[in-house]
Motif scaffolding. Structure first.
Motif, short mmCIF file in Angstrom:
data_model
loop_
_atom_site.label_atom_id
_atom_site.label_comp_id
_atom_site.label_asym_id
_atom_site.label_seq_id
_atom_site.Cartn_x
_atom_site.Cartn_y
_atom_site.Cartn_z
N PHE A 1 -0.82 14.73 -7.70
CA PHE A 1 -1.36 13.37 -7.41
C PHE A 1 -1.94 12.72 -8.68
CE2 PHE A 1 -5.24 10.89 -6.20
CZ PHE A 1 -4.82 10.14 -5.01
N GLU A 2 -2.28 13.77 -9.61
CA GLU A 2 -2.65 13.30 -10.95
C GLU A 2 -1.21 12.55 -11.70
OE1 GLU A 2 -4.36 16.51 -12.88
OE2 GLU A 2 -6.41 16.28 -11.82
N GLN A 3 -0.19 13.39 -11.51
CA GLN A 3 0.80 12.82 -12.09
C GLN A 3 1.35 11.53 -11.52
OE1 GLN A 3 3.48 16.01 -11.20
NE2 GLN A 3 3.44 17.22 -13.25
N LEU A 4 1.01 11.04 -10.36
CA LEU A 4 1.46 10.11 -9.71
C LEU A 4 0.71 8.81 -10.42
CD1 LEU A 4 3.08 8.40 -7.70
CD2 LEU A 4 1.22 8.68 -6.01
N LEU A 5 -0.67 9.29 -10.61
CA LEU A 5 -1.47 7.98 -11.08
C LEU A 5 -1.18 8.05 -12.51
CD1 LEU A 5 -5.09 9.51 -9.67
CD2 LEU A 5 -3.71 7.39 -8.87
N GLN B 1 3.50 2.95 -16.35
CA GLN B 1 4.62 1.77 -15.96
C GLN B 1 3.62 0.48 -15.83
OE1 GLN B 1 8.01 2.25 -15.86
NE2 GLN B 1 7.32 4.43 -16.65
N GLU B 2 2.59 0.62 -15.88
CA GLU B 2 1.68 -0.48 -15.73
C GLU B 2 1.58 -1.15 -14.18
OE1 GLU B 2 2.69 -3.49 -18.66
OE2 GLU B 2 1.46 -2.08 -20.24
N LEU B 3 1.74 -0.22 -13.42
CA LEU B 3 1.84 -0.63 -11.83
C LEU B 3 0.37 -0.59 -11.17
CD1 LEU B 3 4.84 1.81 -10.96
CD2 LEU B 3 4.66 -0.81 -11.02
N PRO B 4 0.02 -1.32 -10.60
CA PRO B 4 -1.36 -1.33 -9.86
C PRO B 4 -1.73 -0.23 -9.33
CG PRO B 4 0.00 -2.72 -8.61
CD PRO B 4 0.84 -2.36 -9.81
N GLN B 5 -2.73 0.75 -9.94
CA GLN B 5 -3.12 1.88 -8.86
C GLN B 5 -3.98 1.58 -7.66
OE1 GLN B 5 -5.37 4.62 -11.49
NE2 GLN B 5 -3.68 5.11 -13.02
N ALA C 1 0.88 -1.25 -0.06
CA ALA C 1 0.07 0.01 -0.01
C ALA C 1 0.80 1.18 -0.04
CB ALA C 1 -0.95 0.06 1.14
N ILE C 2 0.48 2.40 -0.65
CA ILE C 2 1.23 3.40 -0.62
C ILE C 2 0.30 4.47 -0.16
CG2 ILE C 2 2.43 5.00 -2.29
CD1 ILE C 2 2.87 2.53 -4.34
N LEU C 3 0.69 5.05 1.08
CA LEU C 3 -0.26 6.04 1.29
C LEU C 3 0.30 7.42 0.93
CD1 LEU C 3 -0.19 5.09 5.33
CD2 LEU C 3 -2.03 5.19 3.66
N VAL C 4 -0.69 8.32 0.37
CA VAL C 4 -0.05 9.54 -0.28
C VAL C 4 -0.87 10.96 0.39
CG1 VAL C 4 0.06 10.87 -2.55
CG2 VAL C 4 0.04 8.42 -2.34
N PRO C 5 -0.24 11.62 1.33
CA PRO C 5 -0.93 12.89 1.61
C PRO C 5 -0.88 13.99 0.65
CG PRO C 5 1.63 12.66 2.40
CD PRO C 5 1.05 11.42 1.65
N VAL C 6 -1.98 14.46 0.58
CA VAL C 6 -2.40 15.40 -0.35
C VAL C 6 -2.93 16.63 0.30
CG1 VAL C 6 -3.73 16.06 -2.42
CG2 VAL C 6 -2.97 13.63 -2.02
N ILE C 7 -2.23 17.82 0.17
CA ILE C 7 -2.74 19.10 0.61
C ILE C 7 -3.91 19.59 -0.36
CG2 ILE C 7 -2.45 21.59 1.16
CD1 ILE C 7 0.51 20.90 1.74
#
Length: 247
Positions: free
Chosen positions: A156-160, A166-170, A141-147
């Motif tokens: 956050f959009e760039q990360l998605l 890269q075909e990584l599981p969102q 799991a990847i916890l992503v804090p977003v202001i």
């Protein structure tokens, strides 16, 4: 053993504060936790009053199991150990770029403590790099804090988008709002819009902007140890409970 990364490709969003408080919360709930600080600034270790091992350099982190495990330090709290960072960690990407199978090196290193902990929580540096790709592939799991601001929404959009490319599981991504100011109209509007846009990628959790969190640097301890009844401590409790249910 579950691997949880606290990550953001944007700095200054409360990543380390979240790492420290989630690690403490999970340990208090009975989980055996290793907080592994991958950020060369070493803020997580500072909050827990733990000095880094100067012998654990960037190359030995990935190749020397004995040196890796001997660098782990106990904290003042039950069930919670710390692997503090040092400044040599800034060269992780240079070292990984020279290694074969570099994308899986982090997971191999963490396997050395597989039987000792229920959860390894990674406090990650704020960039997208070879190290972060290791993190994305290794973490459950990847916890992503977003202001809740326009710029944080963009990152956050760039990360998605990076995960998609890269075909990584969102589904690994668990975003949550951080440093929220209830009096700001922009924050409320951004949170509403993002929850509609990313209903599966955002947890129903919001960490308030609080002086209690800022005082962690003074107390050098998690929020719940000195402001247990405060809004920030309650929000971090909610985050821990939500993460445990998701995992």
């Amino acid at each position: 053993m579950k691997i949880i990364a606290c990550y953001s490709n944007k700095g200054g969003v409360g990543k380390t504060a979240s790492s420290v408080n989630v690690a403490y919360g999970l340990a208090k709930a009975g989980q055996r936790v290793l907080l592994c600080d991958l950020d060369p600034q070493g803020a997580s270790g500072f909050y827990f009053r733990v000095k880094p091992s100067k012998k654990l350099t960037d190359d030995r982190f990935f190749t020397d199991v004995k040196r890796f495990t001997s660098a782990i330090r106990g904290s003042d709290f039950d069930n919670l150990d710390i692997l503090p960072a040092n400044m040599t960690f800034r060269d992780f990407d240079v070292f990984l770029s020279r290694m074969k199978n570099s994308r899986s090196r982090l997971k191999k290193a963490l396997k050395s403590v597989d039987s000792d902990y229920d959860v390894v929580l990674l406090d990650c540096p704020p960039n997208i790099s070879t190290l972060s790709e290791n993190i994305f592939r290794s973490a459950d799991a990847i916890l992503v804090p977003v202001i809740p601001t326009t710029l944080s929404e963009r990152t956050f959009e760039q990360l998605l988008e990076f995960f998609a490319e890269q075909e990584l599981p969102q589904k690994k991504i668990m975003g949550f709002f951080s440093m929220v100011q209830g009096t700001k109209k922009l924050h409320a509007e951004t949170m509403e819009g993002m929850r509609k846009a990313y209903p599966k990628r955002l947890l129903d959790v919001a960490i308030p902007f609080s002086t209690e969190v800022e005082k962690m640097g003074v107390h050098r301890a998690p929020v719940a140890t000195f402001a247990r009844s405060g809004a920030a401590a309650k929000a971090y409790d909610a985050l821990c409970q939500t993460v445990q249910k998701r995992l």
